[in-house]
Scaffold this active site. Structure first.
Site, short mmCIF file in Angstrom:
data_model
loop_
_atom_site.label_atom_id
_atom_site.label_comp_id
_atom_site.label_asym_id
_atom_site.label_seq_id
_atom_site.Cartn_x
_atom_site.Cartn_y
_atom_site.Cartn_z
N GLU A 35 -15.04 -50.45 36.88
CA GLU A 35 -15.06 -49.13 36.21
C GLU A 35 -15.61 -48.06 37.16
OE1 GLU A 35 -13.80 -48.38 33.22
OE2 GLU A 35 -13.63 -50.30 32.20
N ARG A 91 -9.74 -36.92 28.62
CA ARG A 91 -10.43 -38.21 28.42
C ARG A 91 -9.49 -39.40 28.59
NH1 ARG A 91 -15.22 -39.50 24.00
NH2 ARG A 91 -15.55 -41.65 24.66
N ARG A 150 -23.70 -42.82 5.72
CA ARG A 150 -22.79 -41.81 6.30
C ARG A 150 -23.27 -41.28 7.65
NH1 ARG A 150 -22.59 -39.79 0.95
NH2 ARG A 150 -20.76 -40.63 -0.13
N ASN A 172 -8.60 -44.05 30.93
CA ASN A 172 -7.86 -45.29 30.63
C ASN A 172 -7.06 -45.78 31.83
OD1 ASN A 172 -8.78 -45.29 27.97
ND2 ASN A 172 -7.16 -43.86 27.36
N GLU A 228 -10.50 -37.17 22.98
CA GLU A 228 -9.39 -37.73 23.76
C GLU A 228 -8.07 -37.01 23.48
OE1 GLU A 228 -9.74 -41.92 24.68
OE2 GLU A 228 -7.57 -42.13 24.50
N LYS A 273 -17.78 -43.42 21.52
CA LYS A 273 -16.77 -44.31 20.92
C LYS A 273 -17.47 -45.55 20.39
CE LYS A 273 -12.45 -43.29 23.33
NZ LYS A 273 -11.42 -43.82 24.26
N HIS A 279 -5.72 -54.11 29.44
CA HIS A 279 -5.88 -54.60 28.06
C HIS A 279 -4.81 -55.64 27.73
CE1 HIS A 279 -8.24 -50.89 26.46
NE2 HIS A 279 -9.05 -51.88 26.73
N HIS A 333 -13.41 -57.96 31.11
CA HIS A 333 -12.70 -56.69 30.95
C HIS A 333 -12.49 -55.98 32.29
CE1 HIS A 333 -11.54 -52.85 29.19
NE2 HIS A 333 -12.50 -52.26 29.89
N LYS A 362 -18.52 -39.10 33.48
CA LYS A 362 -18.16 -39.42 32.09
C LYS A 362 -18.68 -38.33 31.16
CE LYS A 362 -16.88 -42.10 28.61
NZ LYS A 362 -16.86 -43.42 28.06
N HIS A 367 -6.21 -49.41 32.30
CA HIS A 367 -6.52 -50.10 31.05
C HIS A 367 -5.27 -50.52 30.28
CE1 HIS A 367 -10.54 -48.86 31.99
NE2 HIS A 367 -11.04 -49.38 30.89
N1 GLY Z 1 -13.90 -45.88 27.72
C1 GLY Z 1 -13.02 -44.78 27.62
C2 GLY Z 1 -13.60 -43.64 26.85
O1 GLY Z 1 -14.76 -43.63 26.53
O2 GLY Z 1 -12.88 -42.72 26.56
#
Ligand code: GLY
Length: 372
Positions: free
Chosen positions: A189, A244, A125, A248, A240, A147, A255, A268, A230, A251
């Site tokens: 990026e 946040r 956990r 994107n 998000e 993430k 994507h 990417h 960041k 993206h």
């Molecule tokens: N890569 C986008 C984020 O971490 O929210």
């Protein structure tokens, strides 16, 4: 000018953690880890490209700080972000006797960070993870913010968790071993960071010499600026809910391009570069984006030898229709609209819904997809 080496702090609901950006900081891995966890067992997860370059140094530093250290090496590439790899990693955690107070070290790029992070999020956990990124993309984006995910047969990153690391250790010297294409895709990026939140940084990127390797102090400035940005975004919007989402930018189309071509055909960052120009052009066509912005973004990407249009990447079967279908199956779809990040101008981003019914015409009308 000497670069700042003070820690960047990420503030989250579960507590704060440092992002340490300093040339040579790999040697401090063990002492940083010893400060952040109680246990003295560590499992270093890395991939077959990074292991020969940096695993020995990581283990030596952990050993010297009193850790009992084991390692687990996965094949390099996105295909390692699957259920079978996760299961093998859980077995390695069991074999190394990892308890809840111990540590997973994710030593690698985005794939290793995501896989090891998710394994750490789920093992007993939740066990601590310390991110040690080795790709520029991971330095400036994926290693910070918690993430984690694996891919499922139905889509990318579909099983995952938010699991913040106990620290992120960024040693810019590690970037010296990166292949040029890897560095280039990471720069996409970096450009994104300037586009969405920092016009001055974007303008500085425009002044960098287009040829040759970046000077070490410039690379440190790049890494530090993006990592700080960041960290600030994650501190203000960990899950998000709004801000946040700006990360994107580029993206949604990016994507979709990656998915339509089949993962691995374009990198990417290359797909994101195409996506950023597409979003800037769509924004200009709809009046959200100041005119001339798309050209500026595209010029900078081209200076960095990145693709900027669909005609720069292999042809996609099904063309724009395939791209639209891929966008509609994205996690970011919100009912009858797709949430797009647009620029108002360089350095200022906003999220606007684009109705699904307008998507095809918005894309085909606004972007240089003439090869499709
Ligand atoms: N890569 C986008 C984020 O971490 O929210």
């Amino acid at each position: 000018m000497k670069n700042d080496t003070s820690p960047i702090i990420v503030r989250t609901q579960g507590g704060s953690y440092p992002v340490l950006v300093r040339a040579g900081s790999m040697a401090d891995l063990g002492s940083v880890a010893a400060e952040r966890v109680r246990g003295r067992s560590a499992l270093v997860v890395t991939d077959s490209n990074v292991a020969p370059l940096h695993l020995a140094a990581a283990r030596a530093s952990l050993d010297a700080a009193g850790f009992r250290t084991a390692s687990h090496v996965v094949p390099a590439g996105e295909s390692s972000k699957n259920l079978a790899s996760l299961s093998a990693l859980w077995s390695a955690m069991h074999d190394s006797g990892l308890t809840r107070s111990d540590l997973v070290v994710a030593l690698g790029g985005g794939v290793v960070g995501d896989l090891a992070g998710f394994a750490a999020a789920t093992w007993m956990r939740g066990v601590a993870v310390l991110q040690v990124p080795t790709s520029l993309l991971a330095f400036v984006d994926s290693a910070i913010g918690g993430k984690t995910a694996i891919d499922l047969p139905f889509g990318k990153n579909l099983a995952g968790a938010f699991h913040q690391p106990v620290a992120v250790l960024e040693d810019p010297l590690l970037l010296r071993t990166l292949p040029p294409r890897e560095l280039r895709q990471g720069m996409a990026e970096v450009v994104k960071c300037g586009c969405i939140l920092d016009a001055d940084f974007f303008a500085w990127l425009e002044t960098l010499p287009p040829e040759g390797p970046m000077a070490p102090e410039d690379m440190e400035r790049v890494v530090r600026t993006c990592a700080a940005m960041k960290a600030d975004v994650v501190s203000r919007d960990e899950r998000e809910g709004g801000l946040r989402m700006l990360l994107n930018f580029g993206h949604t189309v990016g994507h979709a391009v990656e998915k339509s071509l089949g993962y691995g055909v374009v990198a990417h960052g290359e797909a994101v570069a195409v996506g950023m120009v597409a979003a800037a052009r769509m924004g200009e066509a709809s009046g959200v984006t100041e005119s001339g912005t798309a050209l500026r973004v595209e010029s900078l990407l081209r200076r960095l030898s990145l693709p900027s249009r669909l005609s720069d990447v292999p042809a996609i079967d099904g063309g724009l229709h395939a791209i639209c279908d891929a966008m509609l199956s994205d996690k970011k779809r919100a009912g009858s609209a797709v949430n797009f990040v647009f620029l108002e101008s360089v350095g200022r981003a906003v999220v606007r819904p684009v109705p699904v019914t307008d998507l095809l015409s918005a894309l085909s009308g606004a972007v240089g997809f003439e090869s499709v």
